[in-house]
Motif scaffolding. Structure first.
Motif, PDB file in Angstrom:
ATOM      1  N   THR A  15       0.839  -1.188   0.000  1.00 52.28           N
ATOM      2  CA  THR A  15       0.000   0.000   0.000  1.00 52.28           C
ATOM      3  C   THR A  15       0.878   1.245   0.000  1.00 52.28           C
ATOM      4  O   THR A  15       2.108   1.155  -0.010  1.00 52.28           O
ATOM      5  CB  THR A  15      -0.945   0.004   1.225  1.00 52.28           C
ATOM      6  OG1 THR A  15      -1.899   1.064   1.088  1.00 52.28           O
ATOM      7  CG2 THR A  15      -0.172   0.165   2.521  1.00 52.28           C
ATOM      8  N   SER A  16       0.244   2.408   0.010  1.00 46.44           N
ATOM      9  CA  SER A  16       0.994   3.661   0.029  1.00 46.44           C
ATOM     10  C   SER A  16       1.726   3.804   1.361  1.00 46.44           C
ATOM     11  O   SER A  16       1.152   3.525   2.415  1.00 46.44           O
ATOM     12  CB  SER A  16       0.026   4.828  -0.175  1.00 46.44           C
ATOM     13  OG  SER A  16       0.723   6.046  -0.284  1.00 46.44           O
ATOM     14  N   GLU A  76       4.783   0.240  -0.630  1.00 41.88           N
ATOM     15  CA  GLU A  76       5.564  -0.393   0.441  1.00 41.88           C
ATOM     16  C   GLU A  76       4.820  -1.589   1.024  1.00 41.88           C
ATOM     17  O   GLU A  76       3.604  -1.539   1.216  1.00 41.88           O
ATOM     18  CB  GLU A  76       5.831   0.628   1.558  1.00 41.88           C
ATOM     19  CG  GLU A  76       6.643   0.064   2.720  1.00 41.88           C
ATOM     20  CD  GLU A  76       6.919   1.108   3.776  1.00 41.88           C
ATOM     21  OE1 GLU A  76       8.024   1.110   4.338  1.00 41.88           O
ATOM     22  OE2 GLU A  76       6.020   1.942   4.042  1.00 41.88           O
ATOM     23  N   TRP A  77       5.562  -2.641   1.277  1.00 41.91           N
ATOM     24  CA  TRP A  77       5.083  -3.743   2.096  1.00 41.91           C
ATOM     25  C   TRP A  77       5.925  -3.677   3.354  1.00 41.91           C
ATOM     26  O   TRP A  77       7.125  -3.958   3.323  1.00 41.91           O
ATOM     27  CB  TRP A  77       5.258  -5.078   1.366  1.00 41.91           C
ATOM     28  CG  TRP A  77       4.713  -6.273   2.108  1.00 41.91           C
ATOM     29  CD1 TRP A  77       4.117  -6.295   3.333  1.00 41.91           C
ATOM     30  CD2 TRP A  77       4.724  -7.641   1.663  1.00 41.91           C
ATOM     31  NE1 TRP A  77       3.755  -7.570   3.687  1.00 41.91           N
ATOM     32  CE2 TRP A  77       4.111  -8.419   2.679  1.00 41.91           C
ATOM     33  CE3 TRP A  77       5.178  -8.268   0.512  1.00 41.91           C
ATOM     34  CZ2 TRP A  77       3.964  -9.797   2.573  1.00 41.91           C
ATOM     35  CZ3 TRP A  77       5.040  -9.642   0.402  1.00 41.91           C
ATOM     36  CH2 TRP A  77       4.429 -10.399   1.415  1.00 41.91           C
ATOM     37  N   ARG A 107      -6.280   6.991  -0.537  1.00 43.66           N
ATOM     38  CA  ARG A 107      -6.708   8.366  -0.756  1.00 43.66           C
ATOM     39  C   ARG A 107      -5.551   9.277  -1.139  1.00 43.66           C
ATOM     40  O   ARG A 107      -5.751  10.439  -1.514  1.00 43.66           O
ATOM     41  CB  ARG A 107      -7.397   8.913   0.498  1.00 43.66           C
ATOM     42  CG  ARG A 107      -8.689   8.169   0.845  1.00 43.66           C
ATOM     43  CD  ARG A 107      -9.338   8.776   2.065  1.00 43.66           C
ATOM     44  NE  ARG A 107     -10.590   8.090   2.384  1.00 43.66           N
ATOM     45  CZ  ARG A 107     -11.374   8.420   3.415  1.00 43.66           C
ATOM     46  NH1 ARG A 107     -11.025   9.418   4.211  1.00 43.66           N
ATOM     47  NH2 ARG A 107     -12.489   7.753   3.637  1.00 43.66           N
ATOM     48  N   LYS A 108      -4.326   8.756  -1.038  1.00 42.21           N
ATOM     49  CA  LYS A 108      -3.149   9.514  -1.443  1.00 42.21           C
ATOM     50  C   LYS A 108      -2.048   8.537  -1.820  1.00 42.21           C
ATOM     51  O   LYS A 108      -2.052   7.370  -1.396  1.00 42.21           O
ATOM     52  CB  LYS A 108      -2.687  10.446  -0.321  1.00 42.21           C
ATOM     53  CG  LYS A 108      -2.287   9.718   0.951  1.00 42.21           C
ATOM     54  CD  LYS A 108      -1.916  10.699   2.059  1.00 42.21           C
ATOM     55  CE  LYS A 108      -1.532   9.943   3.332  1.00 42.21           C
ATOM     56  NZ  LYS A 108      -1.157  10.866   4.428  1.00 42.21           N
ATOM     57  N   ILE A 109      -1.116   9.020  -2.625  1.00 44.45           N
ATOM     58  CA  ILE A 109       0.035   8.214  -3.009  1.00 44.45           C
ATOM     59  C   ILE A 109       1.303   9.024  -2.795  1.00 44.45           C
ATOM     60  O   ILE A 109       1.263  10.251  -2.688  1.00 44.45           O
ATOM     61  CB  ILE A 109      -0.030   7.763  -4.485  1.00 44.45           C
ATOM     62  CG1 ILE A 109      -0.045   8.975  -5.428  1.00 44.45           C
ATOM     63  CG2 ILE A 109      -1.208   6.842  -4.738  1.00 44.45           C
ATOM     64  CD1 ILE A 109       0.211   8.635  -6.886  1.00 44.45           C
ATOM     65  N   VAL A 110       2.423   8.322  -2.724  1.00 45.23           N
ATOM     66  CA  VAL A 110       3.735   8.969  -2.777  1.00 45.23           C
ATOM     67  C   VAL A 110       4.201   8.863  -4.217  1.00 45.23           C
ATOM     68  O   VAL A 110       4.301   7.762  -4.770  1.00 45.23           O
ATOM     69  CB  VAL A 110       4.726   8.299  -1.808  1.00 45.23           C
ATOM     70  CG1 VAL A 110       6.120   8.905  -1.985  1.00 45.23           C
ATOM     71  CG2 VAL A 110       4.264   8.449  -0.370  1.00 45.23           C
ATOM     72  N   VAL A 130      10.555  -1.065 -10.161  1.00 45.95           N
ATOM     73  CA  VAL A 130      11.856  -1.083  -9.481  1.00 45.95           C
ATOM     74  C   VAL A 130      11.610  -1.463  -8.028  1.00 45.95           C
ATOM     75  O   VAL A 130      10.947  -0.730  -7.281  1.00 45.95           O
ATOM     76  CB  VAL A 130      12.549   0.292  -9.561  1.00 45.95           C
ATOM     77  CG1 VAL A 130      13.923   0.221  -8.895  1.00 45.95           C
ATOM     78  CG2 VAL A 130      12.675   0.738 -11.012  1.00 45.95           C
ATOM     79  N   LYS A 131      12.106  -2.606  -7.601  1.00 46.33           N
ATOM     80  CA  LYS A 131      11.856  -3.130  -6.252  1.00 46.33           C
ATOM     81  C   LYS A 131      13.164  -3.216  -5.467  1.00 46.33           C
ATOM     82  O   LYS A 131      14.199  -3.591  -6.016  1.00 46.33           O
ATOM     83  CB  LYS A 131      11.223  -4.517  -6.322  1.00 46.33           C
ATOM     84  CG  LYS A 131       9.983  -4.619  -7.193  1.00 46.33           C
ATOM     85  CD  LYS A 131       9.470  -6.053  -7.195  1.00 46.33           C
ATOM     86  CE  LYS A 131       8.321  -6.231  -8.166  1.00 46.33           C
ATOM     87  NZ  LYS A 131       8.753  -6.156  -9.588  1.00 46.33           N
TER      88      LYS A 131
END
Length: 218
Positions: A15-16, A76-77, A107-110, A130-131
């Motif tokens: 998730t974000s 991110e996990w 409701r928001k992202i980076v 890219v991980k």
């Protein structure tokens, strides 16, 4: 010995990010050292299609003007990995807005702007995510390698927006990802206490969520 119930494979784990951590800043610098990650609100357009941000933004520009900003969404996990996904948001009058629906209804992202990360509309080629492992579990590297191999195989076997796969090859990739993912989940479960935040993206306590779907025999 351990047993993972099938229902766990249907849950969301990425998730974000709740904060822009040093690890995220390092990943962003690696991708585009000339920009900083920013928090962008999510307000999906009516009729916008999940995972089709480039086409969604194109349609919004036709209706309301503005421009497309290329870049990367950071996911991110927790305790496992961070990931940059090729993405685009809509900009008008200096304001950024993500108009593409999200699987977890974030409701928001980076978002990391990157003008060099344009999209190949003619060939419909997507850039590989890219991980980076957060370095806590050795199993994560194996899982990232399996997912990267699958994503690359999809692009190598795609014509336009359709992928043409040998079913046996597809099954082999899916099994490799599932096996590697299960190792990561078990590593997480071993280190998670009942009242800790769950290993998935639910936000619940582990004992009230995924713990019920994992049986570890010692």
């Amino acid at each position: 010995m351990a047993e993972i119930k099938t229902k766990l494979f249907q849950k969301n784990f990425t998730t974000s990010p709740r904060r822009i951590s040093p690890a995220i800043l390092s990943l962003c610098q690696e991708i585009n050292a000339d920009a900083e990650p920013v928090v962008v609100p999510v307000k999906p357009d009516t009729g916008a299609i999940p995972s089709e941000c480039f086409y969604n933004v194109t349609e919004r520009i036709k209706r309301d003007g503005g421009s497309m900003v290329y870049g990367w969404t950071i996911w991110e996990w927790s305790r496992v990995f961070i990931e940059a996904e090729h993405h685009a948001v809509w900009e008008k009058d200096g304001e950024l807005l993500d108009i593409t629906p999200k699987e977890n209804r974030e409701r928001k992202i980076v978002f990391l702007p990157d003008p060099n990360a344009d999209y190949d509309f003619e060939g419909n080629r997507r850039r590989i995510n890219v991980k980076r492992s957060l370095g806590r579990f050795a199993s994560v590297d194996k899982w990232i390698a399996a997912t990267d191999a699958f994503q690359q195989a999809v692009e190598d076997n795609s014509v336009g927006r359709l992928a043409h796969f040998d079913p046996m090859v597809m099954q082999a990739h899916q099994q490799a990802m599932m096996d590697a993912w299960a190792e990561v989940v078990l590593d997480l479960a071993y280190e998670t206490k009942p009242r800790d935040r769950c290993i998935c993206a639910s936000g619940l306590e582990f004992r009230k969520c995924c713990s019920k779907l994992i049986r570890i025999q010692t």
